[in-house]
Motif scaffolding. Structure first.
Motif, PDB file in Angstrom:
ATOM      1  N   LYS A  60      -6.745   0.215  -1.824  1.00  0.00           N
ATOM      2  CA  LYS A  60      -6.202   0.566  -3.064  1.00  0.00           C
ATOM      3  C   LYS A  60      -6.576   1.918  -3.435  1.00  0.00           C
ATOM      4  O   LYS A  60      -7.852   2.302  -3.291  1.00  0.00           O
ATOM      5  CB  LYS A  60      -6.360  -0.470  -4.526  1.00  0.00           C
ATOM      6  CG  LYS A  60      -5.634  -1.548  -3.952  1.00  0.00           C
ATOM      7  CD  LYS A  60      -3.945  -1.491  -4.034  1.00  0.00           C
ATOM      8  CE  LYS A  60      -3.127  -2.630  -3.813  1.00  0.00           C
ATOM      9  NZ  LYS A  60      -1.486  -2.167  -3.873  1.00  0.00           N
ATOM     10  N   LYS A  61      -5.850   2.701  -4.342  1.00  0.00           N
ATOM     11  CA  LYS A  61      -6.164   4.009  -4.774  1.00  0.00           C
ATOM     12  C   LYS A  61      -7.794   4.508  -4.824  1.00  0.00           C
ATOM     13  O   LYS A  61      -8.166   5.449  -4.114  1.00  0.00           O
ATOM     14  CB  LYS A  61      -5.466   4.618  -5.979  1.00  0.00           C
ATOM     15  CG  LYS A  61      -5.079   6.102  -5.623  1.00  0.00           C
ATOM     16  CD  LYS A  61      -4.240   6.356  -6.623  1.00  0.00           C
ATOM     17  CE  LYS A  61      -3.850   7.922  -6.663  1.00  0.00           C
ATOM     18  NZ  LYS A  61      -2.999   8.247  -7.540  1.00  0.00           N
ATOM     19  N   GLU A  88      -2.958   5.328   0.044  1.00  0.00           N
ATOM     20  CA  GLU A  88      -3.638   4.013   0.263  1.00  0.00           C
ATOM     21  C   GLU A  88      -3.525   3.963   1.649  1.00  0.00           C
ATOM     22  O   GLU A  88      -4.391   2.765   2.079  1.00  0.00           O
ATOM     23  CB  GLU A  88      -3.150   3.023  -0.745  1.00  0.00           C
ATOM     24  CG  GLU A  88      -3.089   3.351  -2.145  1.00  0.00           C
ATOM     25  CD  GLU A  88      -2.537   2.347  -2.832  1.00  0.00           C
ATOM     26  OE1 GLU A  88      -2.807   2.262  -4.218  1.00  0.00           O
ATOM     27  OE2 GLU A  88      -1.684   1.522  -2.552  1.00  0.00           O
ATOM     28  N   GLN A 106      -6.943  -7.707  -3.630  1.00  0.00           N
ATOM     29  CA  GLN A 106      -6.527  -6.054  -2.719  1.00  0.00           C
ATOM     30  C   GLN A 106      -7.205  -5.164  -3.694  1.00  0.00           C
ATOM     31  O   GLN A 106      -7.678  -4.380  -2.843  1.00  0.00           O
ATOM     32  CB  GLN A 106      -5.188  -6.255  -3.069  1.00  0.00           C
ATOM     33  CG  GLN A 106      -4.437  -7.302  -2.211  1.00  0.00           C
ATOM     34  CD  GLN A 106      -2.888  -7.165  -2.425  1.00  0.00           C
ATOM     35  OE1 GLN A 106      -2.271  -6.389  -3.242  1.00  0.00           O
ATOM     36  NE2 GLN A 106      -2.181  -8.107  -1.890  1.00  0.00           N
ATOM     37  N   ALA A 107      -7.789  -5.063  -4.749  1.00  0.00           N
ATOM     38  CA  ALA A 107      -8.383  -4.069  -5.227  1.00  0.00           C
ATOM     39  C   ALA A 107      -9.859  -3.818  -4.919  1.00  0.00           C
ATOM     40  O   ALA A 107     -10.398  -2.687  -4.961  1.00  0.00           O
ATOM     41  CB  ALA A 107      -8.238  -4.007  -6.907  1.00  0.00           C
ATOM     42  N   TYR A 116       0.947  -1.216   0.062  1.00  0.00           N
ATOM     43  CA  TYR A 116      -0.013   0.096  -0.056  1.00  0.00           C
ATOM     44  C   TYR A 116       0.868   1.472  -0.033  1.00  0.00           C
ATOM     45  O   TYR A 116       1.831   1.240   1.054  1.00  0.00           O
ATOM     46  CB  TYR A 116      -0.844  -0.028   1.313  1.00  0.00           C
ATOM     47  CG  TYR A 116      -1.714  -1.033   1.238  1.00  0.00           C
ATOM     48  CD1 TYR A 116      -3.027  -0.884   0.440  1.00  0.00           C
ATOM     49  CD2 TYR A 116      -1.761  -2.094   1.873  1.00  0.00           C
ATOM     50  CE1 TYR A 116      -4.115  -2.049   0.465  1.00  0.00           C
ATOM     51  CE2 TYR A 116      -2.823  -3.375   1.734  1.00  0.00           C
ATOM     52  CZ  TYR A 116      -3.739  -2.976   1.102  1.00  0.00           C
ATOM     53  OH  TYR A 116      -4.670  -4.174   0.999  1.00  0.00           O
ATOM     54  N   SER A 121      -9.599   3.925  -1.560  1.00  0.00           N
ATOM     55  CA  SER A 121      -8.992   4.654  -0.754  1.00  0.00           C
ATOM     56  C   SER A 121      -9.284   6.168  -0.880  1.00  0.00           C
ATOM     57  O   SER A 121      -9.829   6.952   0.296  1.00  0.00           O
ATOM     58  CB  SER A 121      -7.344   4.391  -0.616  1.00  0.00           C
ATOM     59  OG  SER A 121      -6.796   5.503   0.376  1.00  0.00           O
TER      60      SER A 121
END
Ligand code: PLP
Length: 386
Positions: A246-247, A89, A220-221, A84, A250
């Motif tokens: 993830k971005k 993130e 994860q995404a 991250y 986040s």
């Protein structure tokens, strides 16, 4: 029109926190709320004291103290092999409690459904409702609290936007295994569902190993990982937690967090930085201590006639009192607090249909061994008179 918003009528104040108030009023031993009876590590306390009365008295940037975010990124990489970017993130929140609400508000549109497993930690349903969502509970099967995937599939609809998981789990102590996480992950990938993973008890696993959905690379995404310092470092009053995602997810969480609280208490964020430098020995001691407390309380409860499975993790046990009393769960919890001087939480409060918990009561074993023995003694005297 009325002065009060309809949403406040859809849930009640926390039963767990209410039982703490009752314990104080009745002078009862409080085994209701998850209050660790272990002091916060001295290094953290000194760091907190040093930070008060300094530049850290002012807001941190809204995402949280930069050094703490960097340290957490390193920690997550080592723990889960999940990378991250601390710049974008990781966000420091006012505990896991705020992290969960921010995650739900970032993901749910009005009318979207959020699935969770029950018996559940009682903050989830109000959180979903406050975010405009619809709570959908999936029951776990006692006594081992296995996931019934047929029930989970039945609960998923076109409107499902999120699944909340909590491992190790409050109140059952269930620890989700690799197979369960992989199956939940598959369902989420197939149906565009976000996992909100509350891992606040990750250091307290007595059977099996702690696993997180972010250990599955493809997940994860689509996962918002929420964790915090309250329990592992015995600082529930400091209110420091974090969200890693993830971005895209986040940045949605960050917008909500900014307007909810601006930032977590800055001096305590600095103190939490020193928590991440504690030696391995600290974690071993915490683990040994909670394992002893678990065994002391659980075997003591069994001797008194409660039926239970030893919890695999966290620091609660959900016990069946049907062999001891004809009372329902809330009568029994009130009786226990007022007559035998031990506060615990009635089982119905962990179910969307309280009938399911009518013969269950939750005890917390975060109290000291001395306090747990006192609670067992008190119950032993009064239960014999039932
Ligand atoms: N999540 C779970 C499952 C809990 O049991 C608790 C507290 O008991 C919390 C979150 C609250 O965490 P925090 O103190 O970080 O807000």
């Amino acid at each position: 029109m009325g002065l009060i918003a309809d949403r406040t009528k859809l849930f009640q104040e926390s039963v767990i926190r209410e039982m703490t108030r009752l314990a104080i009023k009745e002078g009862a031993v409080n085994l209701s709320q998850g209050l660790p009876d272990i002091p916060a590590p001295p290094d953290m306390v000194f760091a907190a004291r040093d930070s008060i009365g300094s530049e850290f008295d002012q807001y941190s940037i809204t995402y949280g103290d930069a050094e703490l975010r960097q340290a957490l990124a390193k920690h997550l990489s080592q723990q889960y092999e999940a990378e991250y970017d601390p710049e974008d993130e990781i966000t420091i929140t006012c505990g896991v409690s705020e992290g969960i609400i921010a995650a739900l508000m970032a993901v749910l549109n009005p009318g979207d459904e959020a699935v969770f497993f029950e018996p559940y930690y009682e903050n989830y349903v109000p959180g979903i409702i406050m975010a405009g969502g619809v709570p959908v509970g999936v029951e776990l099967s006692p006594p081992s609290w296995k996931i019934r995937f047929d029930l989970l599939m039945k609960a998923i609809s076109e409107k499902t936007k999120a699944i909340i998981i909590n491992t190790p789990m409050n109140p059952t102590g269930k620890v989700f295994n690799d197979e369960e996480l992989a199956m939940i992950g598959e369902i989420c990938l197939k149906n565009d569902i976000v996992i909100i993973s509350d891992e606040i008890y990750h250091q307290m696993v007595y059977e099996g190993r702690h696993r997180s959905p972010v250990m599955i690379k493809q997940m994860q995404a689509q996962t918002i990982l929420v964790n915090g310092f309250s329990k592992t470092y015995s600082c529930t009053g400091w209110r420091v937690g974090y969200v890693a995602a993830k971005k895209a997810l986040s940045s949605a969480v960050r917008k909500i967090h900014d307007y909810l609280t601006i930032c977590a208490p800055h001096p305590f964020q600095r103190a939490c930085l020193s928590a991440l430098e504690l030696p391995e020995e600290y974690y071993q001691n915490i683990y040994d201590s909670y394992l002893r407390r678990r065994d002391l309380l659980c075997f003591g409860l069994m001797d008194l006639g409660f039926k239970l499975e030893l919890p695999q993790g966290a620091y609660y046990v959900l016990a069946d009192f049907s062999g001891l009393s004809e009372m329902n769960d809330s009568e029994f919890a009130q009786w226990l607090a007022k007559e035998s001087g031990v506060a615990a939480v009635h089982g119905g409060s962990f179910y969307t249909n309280p009938e399911k918990g009518r013969k269950l009561i939750r005890f917390c074993f975060a109290a000291s061994e001395h306090t747990l023995l006192e609670a067992l003694d008190r119950m032993s005297v009064r239960l014999q008179q039932l």
